[in-house]
Design a protein around this motif. Structure first.
Motif, PDB file in Angstrom:
ATOM      1  N   VAL A 419       0.863  -1.189   0.000  1.00 40.74           N
ATOM      2  CA  VAL A 419       0.000   0.000   0.000  1.00 40.74           C
ATOM      3  C   VAL A 419       0.897   1.235   0.000  1.00 40.74           C
ATOM      4  O   VAL A 419       1.701   1.404   0.918  1.00 40.74           O
ATOM      5  CB  VAL A 419      -0.913   0.013   1.244  1.00 40.74           C
ATOM      6  N   PRO A 420       0.782   2.089  -0.983  1.00 38.07           N
ATOM      7  CA  PRO A 420       1.682   3.247  -1.074  1.00 38.07           C
ATOM      8  C   PRO A 420       1.550   4.143   0.161  1.00 38.07           C
ATOM      9  O   PRO A 420       0.436   4.411   0.620  1.00 38.07           O
ATOM     10  CB  PRO A 420       1.200   3.991  -2.327  1.00 38.07           C
ATOM     11  N   ASN A 421       2.695   4.541   0.702  1.00 41.39           N
ATOM     12  CA  ASN A 421       2.758   5.528   1.789  1.00 41.39           C
ATOM     13  C   ASN A 421       2.140   5.099   3.108  1.00 41.39           C
ATOM     14  O   ASN A 421       1.975   5.912   4.007  1.00 41.39           O
ATOM     15  CB  ASN A 421       2.095   6.857   1.377  1.00 41.39           C
ATOM     16  N   ALA A 422       1.780   3.836   3.215  1.00 45.82           N
ATOM     17  CA  ALA A 422       1.198   3.416   4.479  1.00 45.82           C
ATOM     18  C   ALA A 422       2.270   3.423   5.565  1.00 45.82           C
ATOM     19  O   ALA A 422       2.010   3.792   6.710  1.00 45.82           O
ATOM     20  CB  ALA A 422       0.588   2.021   4.355  1.00 45.82           C
ATOM     21  N   ILE A 423       3.505   3.007   5.220  1.00 48.15           N
ATOM     22  CA  ILE A 423       4.599   3.024   6.194  1.00 48.15           C
ATOM     23  C   ILE A 423       5.654   4.002   5.729  1.00 48.15           C
ATOM     24  O   ILE A 423       6.027   4.005   4.562  1.00 48.15           O
ATOM     25  CB  ILE A 423       5.295   1.646   6.291  1.00 48.15           C
ATOM     26  N   SER A 424       6.168   4.782   6.668  1.00 44.73           N
ATOM     27  CA  SER A 424       7.349   5.541   6.327  1.00 44.73           C
ATOM     28  C   SER A 424       8.098   5.871   7.609  1.00 44.73           C
ATOM     29  O   SER A 424       7.458   6.124   8.638  1.00 44.73           O
ATOM     30  CB  SER A 424       6.970   6.826   5.579  1.00 44.73           C
ATOM     31  N   PRO A 425       9.408   5.867   7.604  1.00 44.65           N
ATOM     32  CA  PRO A 425      10.259   5.372   6.510  1.00 44.65           C
ATOM     33  C   PRO A 425      10.352   3.849   6.541  1.00 44.65           C
ATOM     34  O   PRO A 425      10.631   3.269   7.580  1.00 44.65           O
ATOM     35  CB  PRO A 425      11.625   5.996   6.827  1.00 44.65           C
ATOM     36  N   VAL A 426      10.146   3.250   5.377  1.00 41.22           N
ATOM     37  CA  VAL A 426      10.082   1.797   5.268  1.00 41.22           C
ATOM     38  C   VAL A 426      11.381   1.138   5.737  1.00 41.22           C
ATOM     39  O   VAL A 426      11.366   0.187   6.516  1.00 41.22           O
ATOM     40  CB  VAL A 426       9.783   1.384   3.811  1.00 41.22           C
ATOM     41  N   PHE A 427      12.508   1.694   5.296  1.00 40.02           N
ATOM     42  CA  PHE A 427      13.779   1.031   5.584  1.00 40.02           C
ATOM     43  C   PHE A 427      14.052   0.962   7.085  1.00 40.02           C
ATOM     44  O   PHE A 427      14.396  -0.093   7.617  1.00 40.02           O
ATOM     45  CB  PHE A 427      14.930   1.747   4.856  1.00 40.02           C
ATOM     46  N   MET A 428      13.826   2.087   7.785  1.00 36.68           N
ATOM     47  CA  MET A 428      14.083   2.100   9.225  1.00 36.68           C
ATOM     48  C   MET A 428      13.139   1.147   9.953  1.00 36.68           C
ATOM     49  O   MET A 428      13.479   0.540  10.967  1.00 36.68           O
ATOM     50  CB  MET A 428      13.925   3.520   9.793  1.00 36.68           C
ATOM     51  N   TYR A 429      11.928   1.018   9.389  1.00 33.96           N
ATOM     52  CA  TYR A 429      10.954   0.118   9.991  1.00 33.96           C
ATOM     53  C   TYR A 429      11.459  -1.319   9.924  1.00 33.96           C
ATOM     54  O   TYR A 429      11.420  -2.078  10.895  1.00 33.96           O
ATOM     55  CB  TYR A 429       9.611   0.247   9.262  1.00 33.96           C
ATOM     56  N   LEU A 430      11.972  -1.680   8.733  1.00 28.65           N
ATOM     57  CA  LEU A 430      12.486  -3.042   8.561  1.00 28.65           C
ATOM     58  C   LEU A 430      13.677  -3.285   9.476  1.00 28.65           C
ATOM     59  O   LEU A 430      13.836  -4.365  10.037  1.00 28.65           O
ATOM     60  CB  LEU A 430      12.873  -3.282   7.090  1.00 28.65           C
TER      61      LEU A 430
END
Lengths: 454, 152
Positions: A419-430
């Protein structure tokens, strides 16, 4: 040396009971087979078999013309004959019993373990009951979890679509998880009569929001209540038949149900209310602390009251445009199953074949934010595994807050990335999830002592 | 061990030998002995209770021994009668052989002190052993049978 046990009983309890006992002892003596015979006669129960003796025994011979409670022999091979056969063909019965293998019955895996291990060390009885429950629950977690994960190919599928139906089926399987866990813990303790109160207690635990920890409690409660009722209710012989059909089912379900509703349910409700107030008090003042607490709560009972409070709290904040706690909660909910998977990969020898397979499934469930995937592991060894989960999840929750990750969807796990823009920032989340996963896995393997049988 | 068997078994309740008859006849004759010894007060009730037990499965336990027994309202104190049959007697035994020794056991309906029951329990256990049965078969007098049972 295979040891045998026997129980003899007859209606009058004078002659046949003791003749059969003597006969079996004599025949066993001639064959040099150790045997202990419990007699249930007019002078009461003599030579009563202990739980330890039952656990050690190869098989059990029941030579009786009256009902003998077989629940305590769950999983052991049983040769069951009329009392007269015990007198007439004791040698044959002993041969038959020696030739039997532990059946595929409930407690069989434990029985085989007890036999196979070189020492006489046995698993504490508490774990035996837990394992019986967990092993029966596991297929539901696997099937339900995978079906729900599959349904996430599209978030919030429309009602009636194929994916929505997959979600429904998976939900049904997951819904049975705690009742089955409770039912088979109860079964392991009290045999067949304990199944009904166990199922009901487990169901109530789900309905009351007490989760799997409530289910474990319900299982032990139901098992011992049913066992107690069977042993202590005395009826005139003419009404004896009502006991298993009417009295024990009715009373056991009633007692377990009332205890669950009033003794377990009421405090859980006040606990949940208090926790909600407390969480709101922390607010966003100390966001790292909040992330760690929410994370730990997610992992504490994986679907129980703490987990629900944390989740509901985060979802509630979505409405006010606060997206950080949601991210922390989801990340923390993913690390227990992911961590357990990594633990099975890092130290396969600490896990059984079954657990390693369950670990693979747990990885998919973890990615899908189905925290329940870790329940079988947590339930099997709660005092060691759950602290590991909590530390890993707490860390992930705190990191997610530190990295200021925001999440706008209340579920979906890794599929939210679609889903676009649902998570940000994606990388730090991972990164936050990965760190929590690694820490969980290392702690699990550190705390875990030896192979526990699933 | 020496058991206080006198209260259970008297010369009135030892039949040596007992003439061959049907199961019912044998039980009835032995019951007369139990009435004499004061164990059975209501012979009709007791015999019908023993036969009711017999109907649920033969008490011919094999090895030529039968142990008809009844827990009955016709019994006031535990009693034991023993008979060595004059010839092989049919008892629908488990091993389909006729019996040569019959023990008739009387137990009151209400539970009594365990001591007497213990004697019957001990007897039941002893009967499984060949040498014990053989000694009963070889006994030459009522007193000898009582002594064997006393010293079992």
């Amino acid at each position: 040396m295979k040891k045998l046990l026997a129980v003899t009983a007859c209606p009058t309890g004078i002659a046949h009971t003791y003749m059969a006992a003597e006969s079996l002892q004599k025949a066993a003596g001639e064959k040099n087979v150790p045997i202990k015979v419990e007699t249930r006669g007019a002078v009461g129960v003599e030579n009563e078999l202990s739980a330890a003796e039952i656990a050690e025994a190869h098989a059990i011979i029941i030579a009786a013309d009256t009902d003998v409670d077989e629940a305590r022999f769950a999983g052991k091979p049983i040769v069951k004959v009329a009392v007269a056969q015990g007198i007439k063909i004791p040698g044959q019965l002993i041969e038959q019993a020696l030739a039997l293998q532990a059946s595929a019955g409930t407690a069989a895996p434990q029985a085989q373990v007890a036999e196979g291990s070189d020492g006489k060390r046995k698993q504490p009885v508490f774990y035996k009951h837990l394992m019986t429950g967990v092993s029966h629950m596991l297929p539901l977690v696997v099937a339900g979890g995978l079906l729900i994960a599959l349904s996430f190919f599209k978030l919030n599928p429309d009602e009636g679509t194929f994916l929505a139906n997959l979600l429904k089926i998976g939900g049904a399987a997951m819904g049975l998880m705690v009742p089955i866990l409770a039912a088979f813990i109860a079964f392991s303790i009290g045999g067949k009569p304990a199944l009904a109160p166990g199922l009901v207690g487990g169901m109530l635990s789900t309905q009351l929001g007490a989760g799997f920890l409530g289910g474990i409690l319900a299982g032990f409660l139901a098992g011992y209540v049913a066992k107690w009722l069977i042993q202590n209710i005395k009826l005139p012989r003419s009404m004896e038949g009502l006991k298993p059909l009417l009295i024990v089912p009715f009373l056991s379900v009633l007692v377990v149900g009332l205890l669950m509703v009033y003794v377990i349910g009421t405090p859980i409700k006040s606990l949940m209310d208090a926790l909600t107030v407390w969480l709101e008090g922390i607010g966003s003042g100390n966001k790292i602390m909040l992330g760690a607490i929410l994370g730990g709560m997610m992992a504490l009972d994986m679907g129980g009251p703490f987990n629900k409070i944390a989740y509901t709290f985060a979802v509630g904040l979505l409405g006010s445009g606060v997206y950080g706690p949601m991210a922390a909660v989801m990340a923390a909910g993913m690390t227990p199953p992911l961590g357990i998977w990594l633990a099975t990969v890092l130290a396969p020898k600490k896990f059984t074949q079954e657990e390693r397979e369950a670990g693979k499934v747990a990885s998919i469930l973890g990615l899908s934010f189905i925290t329940e995937g870790a329940i079988p592991f947590g339930a099997a060894d709660p005092f060691r595994i759950i602290p590991a989960f909590m530390i890993g999840s707490g860390l992930t929750g705190a990191l997610s807050m530190v990295f200021d990750v925001t999440l706008r969807a209340p579920h979906g796990g890794i599929f939210v990335l679609l889903v676009p823009n649902a998570i940000s920032p994606v990388f730090m989340y991972l990164i936050a999830i990965a760190i929590g996963t690694v820490v969980t896995a290392l702690l699990v393997n550190l705390f875990k002592k030896k192979t526990t049988q699933l | 061990m020496e058991l206080n068997i006198h209260e259970l078994l008297t010369e009135d309740t030892v039949f040596l030998p007992l003439e061959v008859g049907t199961k019912e006849e044998v039980i009835a004759r032995m019951t007369e002995g139990l009435k004499l010894s004061g164990s059975v007060t209501d012979g009709v009730q007791y015999v019908s209770d023993v036969l009711a037990r017999e109907a649920t499965g033969s008490t011919g336990i094999g090895f030529g021994v039968a142990i008809p027994h009844g827990k009955s309202a016709g019994v006031v104190k535990p009693g034991l009668a023993v008979a060595r049959m004059a010839g092989p007697t049919d008892w629908d035994s488990l091993d389909e052989t006729p019996v040569s020794i019959v023990f008739l056991i009387a137990v009151p309906k209400e539970n009594v002190g365990n001591e007497h029951l213990q004697i019957l329990v001990a007897l039941s256990r002893k009967l499984i052993h060949d040498d014990f049965r053989q000694s009963l078969l070889d006994a030459g007098s009522k007193q000898e049978i009582i002594d064997i049972l006393k010293n079992m």
